[in-house]
Write a protein that holds these residues in place. Structure first.
Motif, PDB file in Angstrom:
ATOM      1  N   THR A 146       0.932  -0.841  -0.176  1.00 12.26           N
ATOM      2  CA  THR A 146      -0.089  -0.311  -0.018  1.00 12.26           C
ATOM      3  C   THR A 146       0.629   1.158   0.388  1.00 12.26           C
ATOM      4  OG1 THR A 146      -0.182   0.005   2.306  1.00 12.26           O
ATOM      5  CG2 THR A 146      -2.006  -1.011   1.614  1.00 12.26           C
ATOM      6  N   GLU A 147       1.790   1.145   0.098  1.00 11.33           N
ATOM      7  CA  GLU A 147       3.406   1.995   0.103  1.00 11.33           C
ATOM      8  C   GLU A 147       2.857   3.037   1.294  1.00 11.33           C
ATOM      9  OE1 GLU A 147       2.823   3.712  -3.506  1.00 11.33           O
ATOM     10  OE2 GLU A 147       4.783   2.695  -4.988  1.00 11.33           O
ATOM     11  N   THR A 148       2.743   2.359   2.410  1.00 14.01           N
ATOM     12  CA  THR A 148       2.282   3.125   3.039  1.00 14.01           C
ATOM     13  C   THR A 148       3.239   2.802   4.617  1.00 14.01           C
ATOM     14  OG1 THR A 148       0.023   2.960   2.899  1.00 14.01           O
ATOM     15  CG2 THR A 148       0.480   3.460   5.628  1.00 14.01           C
ATOM     16  N   TYR A 149       3.398   4.277   5.512  1.00 14.03           N
ATOM     17  CA  TYR A 149       4.734   4.238   6.515  1.00 14.03           C
ATOM     18  C   TYR A 149       3.914   3.807   7.311  1.00 14.03           C
ATOM     19  CZ  TYR A 149       8.799   5.954   3.019  1.00 14.03           C
ATOM     20  OH  TYR A 149       9.408   6.204   2.174  1.00 14.03           O
ATOM     21  N   GLU A 150       3.908   3.278   8.430  1.00 18.17           N
ATOM     22  CA  GLU A 150       2.923   3.113  10.024  1.00 18.17           C
ATOM     23  C   GLU A 150       3.831   3.431  10.630  1.00 18.17           C
ATOM     24  OE1 GLU A 150       0.302  -0.487   8.430  1.00 18.17           O
ATOM     25  OE2 GLU A 150       2.036  -0.909   9.802  1.00 18.17           O
ATOM     26  N   ILE A 151       3.874   3.691  11.560  1.00 16.58           N
ATOM     27  CA  ILE A 151       3.939   4.569  13.437  1.00 16.58           C
ATOM     28  C   ILE A 151       3.552   4.101  13.970  1.00 16.58           C
ATOM     29  CG2 ILE A 151       4.955   7.184  14.620  1.00 16.58           C
ATOM     30  CD1 ILE A 151       4.635   9.017  11.825  1.00 16.58           C
ATOM     31  N   HIS A 152       4.041   2.943  14.789  1.00 14.07           N
ATOM     32  CA  HIS A 152       3.507   2.000  16.059  1.00 14.07           C
ATOM     33  C   HIS A 152       4.080   2.730  17.414  1.00 14.07           C
ATOM     34  CE1 HIS A 152       2.322  -0.686  13.199  1.00 14.07           C
ATOM     35  NE2 HIS A 152       3.438  -0.252  12.621  1.00 14.07           N
ATOM     36  N   ASP A 153       3.034   2.722  18.067  1.00 14.35           N
ATOM     37  CA  ASP A 153       3.658   3.495  19.458  1.00 14.35           C
ATOM     38  C   ASP A 153       3.021   2.363  20.698  1.00 14.35           C
ATOM     39  OD1 ASP A 153       5.201   5.022  20.915  1.00 14.35           O
ATOM     40  OD2 ASP A 153       3.114   5.336  22.402  1.00 14.35           O
ATOM     41  N   TYR A 154       3.803   1.622  21.767  1.00 13.39           N
ATOM     42  CA  TYR A 154       3.012   0.206  22.603  1.00 13.39           C
ATOM     43  C   TYR A 154       2.764   1.366  24.153  1.00 13.39           C
ATOM     44  CZ  TYR A 154       6.191  -2.190  19.280  1.00 13.39           C
ATOM     45  OH  TYR A 154       7.061  -2.807  17.984  1.00 13.39           O
ATOM     46  N   LYS A 155       1.255   1.185  24.149  1.00 12.42           N
ATOM     47  CA  LYS A 155       1.057   1.367  25.719  1.00 12.42           C
ATOM     48  C   LYS A 155       1.250   0.268  26.632  1.00 12.42           C
ATOM     49  CE  LYS A 155       0.310   5.646  23.833  1.00 12.42           C
ATOM     50  NZ  LYS A 155       1.834   6.775  24.600  1.00 12.42           N
ATOM     51  N   THR A 156       1.060   0.558  28.012  1.00 16.19           N
ATOM     52  CA  THR A 156       1.212  -1.030  28.357  1.00 16.19           C
ATOM     53  C   THR A 156       0.119   0.168  29.615  1.00 16.19           C
ATOM     54  OG1 THR A 156       2.944  -0.028  30.199  1.00 16.19           O
ATOM     55  CG2 THR A 156       3.023  -2.043  28.249  1.00 16.19           C
ATOM     56  N   ASP A 185       8.772  12.314  -0.159  1.00 19.10           N
ATOM     57  CA  ASP A 185       8.388  11.319  -1.066  1.00 19.10           C
ATOM     58  C   ASP A 185       7.043  10.964  -0.243  1.00 19.10           C
ATOM     59  OD1 ASP A 185      10.377   9.845  -0.208  1.00 19.10           O
ATOM     60  OD2 ASP A 185       9.993   9.036  -2.064  1.00 19.10           O
ATOM     61  N   ALA A 186       7.463  10.384   0.987  1.00 20.28           N
ATOM     62  CA  ALA A 186       6.317   9.618   1.642  1.00 20.28           C
ATOM     63  C   ALA A 186       4.999  10.644   1.488  1.00 20.28           C
ATOM     64  CB  ALA A 186       6.889  10.420   3.121  1.00 20.28           C
ATOM     65  N   LYS A 187       3.808   9.507   1.198  1.00 21.37           N
ATOM     66  CA  LYS A 187       2.994  10.494   0.885  1.00 21.37           C
ATOM     67  C   LYS A 187       1.763   9.749   2.210  1.00 21.37           C
ATOM     68  CE  LYS A 187       4.301  12.521  -2.516  1.00 21.37           C
ATOM     69  NZ  LYS A 187       4.133  14.597  -2.111  1.00 21.37           N
ATOM     70  N   ARG A 188       2.344   8.228   2.210  1.00 22.43           N
ATOM     71  CA  ARG A 188       0.977   7.781   2.565  1.00 22.43           C
ATOM     72  C   ARG A 188       1.175   7.179   4.569  1.00 22.43           C
ATOM     73  NH1 ARG A 188       0.238   5.392  -2.326  1.00 22.43           N
ATOM     74  NH2 ARG A 188      -2.016   6.062  -3.090  1.00 22.43           N
ATOM     75  N   PHE A 189       0.240   7.456   5.035  1.00 22.48           N
ATOM     76  CA  PHE A 189       0.619   7.277   6.692  1.00 22.48           C
ATOM     77  C   PHE A 189      -0.224   6.288   7.954  1.00 22.48           C
ATOM     78  CE2 PHE A 189       3.236  10.114   5.345  1.00 22.48           C
ATOM     79  CZ  PHE A 189       4.720   9.999   5.934  1.00 22.48           C
ATOM     80  N   LYS A 190      -0.209   5.733   8.221  1.00 20.91           N
ATOM     81  CA  LYS A 190      -0.901   5.342   9.487  1.00 20.91           C
ATOM     82  C   LYS A 190       0.244   5.470  10.866  1.00 20.91           C
ATOM     83  CE  LYS A 190      -3.189   1.770   7.225  1.00 20.91           C
ATOM     84  NZ  LYS A 190      -4.475  -0.299   7.245  1.00 20.91           N
ATOM     85  N   LEU A 191      -0.964   5.607  11.992  1.00 19.38           N
ATOM     86  CA  LEU A 191      -0.630   6.058  12.847  1.00 19.38           C
ATOM     87  C   LEU A 191      -0.958   5.167  14.021  1.00 19.38           C
ATOM     88  CD1 LEU A 191      -0.594  10.043  13.632  1.00 19.38           C
ATOM     89  CD2 LEU A 191       1.230   8.515  12.738  1.00 19.38           C
ATOM     90  N   ILE A 192      -0.602   4.323  14.710  1.00 18.85           N
ATOM     91  CA  ILE A 192      -1.197   3.128  15.114  1.00 18.85           C
ATOM     92  C   ILE A 192      -0.533   2.844  16.545  1.00 18.85           C
ATOM     93  CG2 ILE A 192      -1.239   0.782  14.393  1.00 18.85           C
ATOM     94  CD1 ILE A 192      -0.701   0.472  12.352  1.00 18.85           C
ATOM     95  N   TRP A 193      -1.677   2.933  17.580  1.00 20.77           N
ATOM     96  CA  TRP A 193      -0.547   2.648  18.899  1.00 20.77           C
ATOM     97  C   TRP A 193      -1.713   1.051  19.687  1.00 20.77           C
ATOM     98  CZ3 TRP A 193      -3.261   6.823  16.231  1.00 20.77           C
ATOM     99  CH2 TRP A 193      -1.982   8.320  16.886  1.00 20.77           C
ATOM    100  N   HIS A 194      -1.124   0.755  19.979  1.00 22.73           N
ATOM    101  CA  HIS A 194      -1.138  -0.244  20.704  1.00 22.73           C
ATOM    102  C   HIS A 194      -0.985  -0.858  21.953  1.00 22.73           C
ATOM    103  CE1 HIS A 194       0.133  -2.262  16.640  1.00 22.73           C
ATOM    104  NE2 HIS A 194       1.168  -1.957  16.698  1.00 22.73           N
ATOM    105  N   TYR A 195      -2.201  -0.947  22.397  1.00 24.03           N
ATOM    106  CA  TYR A 195      -2.867  -0.263  23.912  1.00 24.03           C
ATOM    107  C   TYR A 195      -2.562  -2.128  24.217  1.00 24.03           C
ATOM    108  CZ  TYR A 195      -3.978   4.176  23.756  1.00 24.03           C
ATOM    109  OH  TYR A 195      -3.876   5.231  23.496  1.00 24.03           O
ATOM    110  N   LEU A 196      -1.867  -2.831  24.661  1.00 27.73           N
ATOM    111  CA  LEU A 196      -0.998  -3.834  24.727  1.00 27.73           C
ATOM    112  C   LEU A 196      -1.882  -4.338  25.780  1.00 27.73           C
ATOM    113  CD1 LEU A 196       2.458  -3.641  24.858  1.00 27.73           C
ATOM    114  CD2 LEU A 196       1.429  -3.961  22.991  1.00 27.73           C
ATOM    115  N   ALA A 197      -2.466  -4.090  27.496  1.00 25.37           N
ATOM    116  CA  ALA A 197      -3.010  -4.963  28.396  1.00 25.37           C
ATOM    117  C   ALA A 197      -5.125  -4.812  28.029  1.00 25.37           C
ATOM    118  CB  ALA A 197      -3.299  -3.656  29.535  1.00 25.37           C
ATOM    119  N   ALA A 198      -5.801  -4.708  26.895  1.00 26.18           N
ATOM    120  CA  ALA A 198      -6.424  -4.525  26.581  1.00 26.18           C
ATOM    121  C   ALA A 198      -6.409  -5.281  25.422  1.00 26.18           C
ATOM    122  CB  ALA A 198      -7.317  -2.798  25.976  1.00 26.18           C
ATOM    123  N   ASP A 199      -5.645  -5.187  24.207  1.00 21.70           N
ATOM    124  CA  ASP A 199      -5.328  -6.710  23.505  1.00 21.70           C
ATOM    125  C   ASP A 199      -5.637  -5.777  22.550  1.00 21.70           C
ATOM    126  OD1 ASP A 199      -3.825  -8.230  22.056  1.00 21.70           O
ATOM    127  OD2 ASP A 199      -5.452  -9.931  22.477  1.00 21.70           O
TER     128      ASP A 199
END
Length: 405
Positions: A146-156, A185-199
């Motif tokens: 999908t030519e997407t950059y994903e920015i992941h963040d972990y939350k406990t 040249d980066a066009k597509r992004f997803k900001l993703i939070w992983h709330y690990l305690a709640a899965d």
């Protein structure tokens, strides 16, 4: 150099910002929530670093690394605030977070990992001036399909915010700005939070307009920090977050309460500060009692006023005599202008009438008291006064004045 954590610290409590970033005071205490978060982050970083080398660790290996990091880093200054919860409960929480994450994303082939704990720097424009803001991305991923950059963040933490909260979150959106500046040249992004305690995951995207608003918002906070630095006030802001603050023992808001906790009852009561608070509280209680009594007496007076008005009208008098005082009955014409919230149509019509007559500035706004004053002066045309009176509620108000003989 600013960061999202620095900015959030200032918004949470300017005094905390001063201690941490101006005076650079470091404490040995550490909240258990932060301790768990660090161990979980380290473990997931190790998992993905191994994957970059084509090594897929088993769940047992992942949990074993977590346990060893916990034991290696544990120290006596880790602070557990919540009553009835032990370090063992938090240790088990971290294991459960990792196990749920592992089972959901195994074999971890959702995109290519570009960076782990990746430092990113972004430049925020303020006219001709640039502010530098830095941060560290937990995991940066590229999804070629999908030519997407994903920015992941972990939350406990145990709380999962709403989607609206995620869409307004500042941290990952700032990281997106940094990636866009690094790779134009980066066009597509997803900001993703992983709330690990709640899965559970939350995903957000930002438009160019969103990012422009974010830049203005952050620059505004930076301006406030700079202004506070000049003034040197550094307000102490008390909130529920104080229980987790590493500076609580030296904070002006908590220094005295903490010192009092270790005193015997007798020593506590003899403390000057305690005595001042006690005396102030006693006076506050007396004030509240008096105010309640005044309210009761005022209600009684209102009943007497009603009875006096009825009697005066029956007897056709405007003065009622007493042993030492007299009650003088007064009749005033009262009118009430419509408010914008109660009747927006009538309010707008009255405002337009005043504006067209060139009299809106005389009263500044549609206000009953100012309208009454302006019309009583007798300088407005009769037809304008007639129009205004047709737009307000009129009634006769009877009041009493108590005079001494």
């Amino acid at each position: 150099m600013y960061s999202n954590s620095r900015i959030e610290t200032f918004e949470q409590c300017p005094h905390k910002y001063r201690l941490r970033y101006i005076e650079n005071i470091r404490t040995q205490t550490e909240g258990i929530e932060a301790f768990v978060g660090k161990r979980v982050h380290e473990t997931l970083e190790k998992l993905y670093r191994d994957l970059k080398m084509a090594k897929l660790a088993s769940l047992e290996d992942v949990l074993g690394f977590y346990e060893s990091e916990w034991e290696k880093n544990w120290h006596g200054k880790v602070n557990v605030v919540r009553e009835g919860i032990t370090p063992g409960h938090y240790f088990a929480l971290g294991k459960q977070c990792l196990a749920d994450y592992y089972k959901r994303f195994h074999p971890f082939n959702q995109g290519k990992t570009l960076g782990l704990e990746e430092r990113i720097e972004m430049k925020l424009k303020d006219g001709d001036k640039l502010y530098s803001v830095q941060g560290y991305i937990d995991r940066l991923t590229w999804v070629p399909e999908t030519e997407t950059y994903e920015i992941h963040d972990y939350k406990t933490g145990g709380t999962v915010p709403t989607q609206e909260d995620a869409d307004q979150d500042r941290q990952l959106a700032l990281y997106q700005l940094g990636i866009m500046q690094r790779w134009p040249d980066a066009k597509r992004f997803k900001l993703i939070w992983h709330y690990l305690a709640a899965d559970k995951d939350l995903i957000s995207t930002r438009t160019e307009s969103d990012l422009a608003s974010l830049e203005r918002e952050v620059v505004e906070v930076i301006h406030r920090i700079e202004e506070e630095t000049k003034l040197g006030r550094w307000e102490v802001r008390v909130s529920r977050l104080c229980d987790w603050c590493e500076y609580k023992s030296i904070c002006p808001a908590w220094k005295h309460p903490i010192a009092m906790e270790v005193l015997t009852p007798n020593e506590y009561l003899q403390n000057t500060g305690v005595q001042l608070v006690q005396k102030y509280a006693e006076l506050e209680t007396r004030k509240a009692d008096l105010q309640a009594e005044i309210k009761t007496l005022s209600a009684e007076q209102s009943k007497i006023e009603e009875a006096a008005v009825t009697w005066a009208q029956k007897e056709n008098v405007v003065t009622i005599d007493g042993p030492e005082h007299r009650l003088l009955l007064r009749t005033e014409e009262e009118f009430k202008a419509p408010t914008k919230s109660e009747d927006p149509f009538a309010w707008e019509l009255l405002r337009t009438t005043l504006k067209n007559a060139g009299k809106l500035e005389d009263v500044s706004t549609v206000n009953s008291a100012m309208l009454k004053f302006a019309m009583k002066r007798g300088k407005w045309p009769a037809d304008l006064v007639k129009s205004i009176l047709g737009l307000v509620r009129q009634q006769m108000k009877k009041t009493f004045a108590l005079v001494k003989k």
